[in-house]
Design a protein around this motif. Structure first.
Motif, short mmCIF file in Angstrom:
data_model
loop_
_atom_site.label_atom_id
_atom_site.label_comp_id
_atom_site.label_asym_id
_atom_site.label_seq_id
_atom_site.Cartn_x
_atom_site.Cartn_y
_atom_site.Cartn_z
N ILE A 175 0.88 -1.18 0.00
CA ILE A 175 0.00 0.00 0.00
C ILE A 175 0.92 1.23 0.00
O ILE A 175 1.36 1.69 1.04
CB ILE A 175 -0.96 0.00 1.21
N THR A 176 1.22 1.74 -1.17
CA THR A 176 2.09 2.91 -1.29
C THR A 176 1.23 4.17 -1.26
O THR A 176 0.00 4.09 -1.44
CB THR A 176 2.85 2.87 -2.63
N TRP A 177 1.89 5.32 -1.07
CA TRP A 177 1.11 6.57 -1.11
C TRP A 177 0.54 6.78 -2.51
O TRP A 177 -0.55 7.29 -2.68
CB TRP A 177 1.95 7.75 -0.63
N ASP A 178 1.27 6.32 -3.54
CA ASP A 178 0.75 6.43 -4.92
C ASP A 178 -0.56 5.67 -5.07
O ASP A 178 -1.49 6.13 -5.73
CB ASP A 178 1.75 5.83 -5.92
N SER A 179 -0.63 4.47 -4.47
CA SER A 179 -1.84 3.64 -4.62
C SER A 179 -3.04 4.30 -3.94
O SER A 179 -4.19 4.07 -4.30
CB SER A 179 -1.61 2.23 -4.07
N ILE A 180 -2.76 5.13 -2.94
CA ILE A 180 -3.84 5.87 -2.25
C ILE A 180 -4.18 7.13 -3.05
O ILE A 180 -5.35 7.46 -3.25
CB ILE A 180 -3.41 6.22 -0.81
N GLU A 181 -3.13 7.80 -3.54
CA GLU A 181 -3.36 9.06 -4.27
C GLU A 181 -4.18 8.89 -5.54
O GLU A 181 -4.97 9.75 -5.90
CB GLU A 181 -2.03 9.72 -4.59
N ARG A 182 -4.00 7.74 -6.20
CA ARG A 182 -4.78 7.47 -7.42
C ARG A 182 -6.28 7.57 -7.12
O ARG A 182 -7.05 8.03 -7.93
CB ARG A 182 -4.46 6.06 -7.96
N VAL A 183 -6.67 7.12 -5.92
CA VAL A 183 -8.09 7.14 -5.53
C VAL A 183 -8.45 8.52 -4.97
O VAL A 183 -9.52 9.07 -5.25
CB VAL A 183 -8.35 6.03 -4.49
N LYS A 184 -7.53 9.08 -4.20
CA LYS A 184 -7.77 10.38 -3.55
C LYS A 184 -8.00 11.48 -4.60
O LYS A 184 -8.79 12.40 -4.38
CB LYS A 184 -6.55 10.70 -2.68
N LYS A 185 -7.33 11.37 -5.75
CA LYS A 185 -7.51 12.38 -6.81
C LYS A 185 -8.97 12.43 -7.26
O LYS A 185 -9.50 13.49 -7.54
CB LYS A 185 -6.62 12.04 -8.01
N ARG A 186 -9.60 11.26 -7.32
CA ARG A 186 -11.01 11.21 -7.75
C ARG A 186 -11.96 11.51 -6.59
O ARG A 186 -13.12 11.81 -6.80
CB ARG A 186 -11.34 9.82 -8.34
N HIS A 187 -11.45 11.37 -5.35
CA HIS A 187 -12.31 11.57 -4.16
C HIS A 187 -11.55 12.41 -3.14
O HIS A 187 -11.17 11.92 -2.06
CB HIS A 187 -12.68 10.21 -3.53
N PRO A 188 -11.32 13.70 -3.44
CA PRO A 188 -10.50 14.52 -2.54
C PRO A 188 -11.14 14.72 -1.17
O PRO A 188 -10.46 15.08 -0.21
CB PRO A 188 -10.38 15.86 -3.29
N ASP A 189 -12.45 14.48 -1.06
CA ASP A 189 -13.14 14.66 0.22
C ASP A 189 -13.04 13.42 1.12
O ASP A 189 -13.56 13.43 2.24
CB ASP A 189 -14.63 14.98 -0.04
N ALA A 190 -12.36 12.35 0.68
CA ALA A 190 -12.28 11.12 1.49
C ALA A 190 -11.16 11.23 2.52
O ALA A 190 -10.08 11.75 2.23
CB ALA A 190 -12.04 9.92 0.58
N LEU A 191 -11.42 10.72 3.72
CA LEU A 191 -10.36 10.65 4.75
C LEU A 191 -9.52 9.40 4.48
O LEU A 191 -10.07 8.34 4.15
CB LEU A 191 -10.97 10.48 6.13
N VAL A 192 -8.20 9.51 4.68
CA VAL A 192 -7.32 8.35 4.48
C VAL A 192 -7.05 7.70 5.83
O VAL A 192 -6.49 8.33 6.73
CB VAL A 192 -6.00 8.77 3.81
N LYS A 226 -16.89 9.56 3.93
CA LYS A 226 -16.18 8.84 2.88
C LYS A 226 -14.74 8.55 3.32
O LYS A 226 -14.07 9.45 3.85
CB LYS A 226 -16.17 9.70 1.62
N PHE A 227 -14.28 7.32 3.09
CA PHE A 227 -12.96 6.92 3.58
C PHE A 227 -12.20 6.11 2.52
O PHE A 227 -12.81 5.27 1.83
CB PHE A 227 -13.10 6.02 4.83
N ILE A 228 -10.90 6.35 2.43
CA ILE A 228 -10.03 5.44 1.67
C ILE A 228 -9.37 4.56 2.73
O ILE A 228 -8.69 5.07 3.63
CB ILE A 228 -8.98 6.21 0.85
#
Ligand code: SF4
Length: 300
Positions: A175-192, A226-228
């Protein structure tokens, strides 16, 4: 004709069996389990079960804990070869070498280890209480094994020398930061929110870090919608149950433990019907491992 759930319910009654499942199990397995939890919750639960048989739906080291804590029970695992690559990264011979090199250090073994490794350690911890165990153990120097990411996460906040092992969980380490960012870009309002077995650059940037049960509690109580979720995908089953109106997303690629998924409905049925595969732990190993587990459970 009975469906899977009815068949399991009947078998549980006939066999006087209790099914325990880890959060990372398949949804079909979690649906028929009598208790679902993370490693700490599962360890505690094992000591209270009145049934003749415990069927442990998880990986092998977890079923070993059930046998160690409830030796009078018949403990079964539906797939004997369900292993854990993280647990494979610590062997007793290496621990003996580390003890000789650091005779003043206490050995803290993460619960994701085999019984022989627990037996060679001073105390066990889980991802839910690792920081507390490091802080409270009676030593200024500790060797933390086998997960270097979990150890590094807690090392930041304790005033002790913490020697890290070189192990990691391949599922969480991917689980890299890139793998999270790919999703976060589409859902900037999600908490990680992430598990502490993730690499340090992920735990440093996440909004919340916690064990699987702590992540579940967090989403239930949080006002966010919303959560990642940076942990194994099976955890979403429980999250959707406790917070049905919230949205849960997974990193890309999805973290999936194929060993946990080895427990299938058909293997669970065969296990119960034929009462296979029984988990055994040699008595001397079980006694020493139990001391280390009890040291954790009795920590005040
Ligand atoms: S998710 Fe990682 S630590 Fe958990 S069982 Fe799978 S390999 Fe082991």
């Amino acid at each position: 004709m009975e469906d899977f759930k009815e068949r399991i319910q009947r078998l549980k009654r006939e066999k006087d069996a209790f099914i325990i499942a880890h959060y990372y199990q398949r949804r079909e397995i979690q649906e028929v389990a009598d208790f679902i939890g993370d490693s700490l919750e599962l360890s505690r639960k094992c000591t209270e079960i009145p049934n003749r048989i415990i069927v442990f739906c998880g990986v092998y080291f977890m079923a070993e804990i059930a046998k160690i804590l409830a030796p009078e029970k018949k403990v079964l695992i539906p797939y004997r070869n369900a292993g854990c690559l993280l647990a494979d990264m610590a062997i007793p011979e290496e621990i003996e070498k580390a003890k000789k090199k650091h005779p003043d250090a206490k050995i803290i073994a993460y619960v994701n280890t085999y019984a022989e490794v627990k037996a060679a350690s001073d105390i066990i911890c889980t991802s839910a209480n690792a920081g507390e165990v490091i802080r409270k153990v009676d030593a200024d120097k500790v060797i933390f094994l086998p997960d270097k990411n979990l150890g590094a996460y807690h090392k930041r906040s304790v005033n002790k020398e913490v020697i890290l092992w070189n192990g990691y969980c391949p599922v969480h380490n991917r689980i890299t930061w890139d793998s999270i960012e790919r999703v976060k870009k589409r859902h900037p309002d999600a908490l990680v929110i992430v598990h502490p077995e993730c690499p340090p650059d992920v735990t440093e940037r996440a909004d919340f870090v916690g064990s699987t049960s702590q992540l579940v509690n967090f989403v239930e109580k949080s006002p966010h919608k919303k959560f990642i979720v940076g942990t194994e995908e099976g955890t979403l089953f429980k999250m959707q149950k406790v917070a049905p109106n919230k949205e849960f997303l997974l990193p890309d690629p999805v973290p999936l433990c194929d060993q946990m998924k080895m427990i299938t409905p058909s293997r669970l049925i065969t296990c119960l019907e034929e009462e296979i595969y029984e988990v055994q732990v040699p008595q001397d190993v079980a006694e020493r491992a139990k001391r280390a587990i009890e040291a954790m459970l009795s920590l005040k």
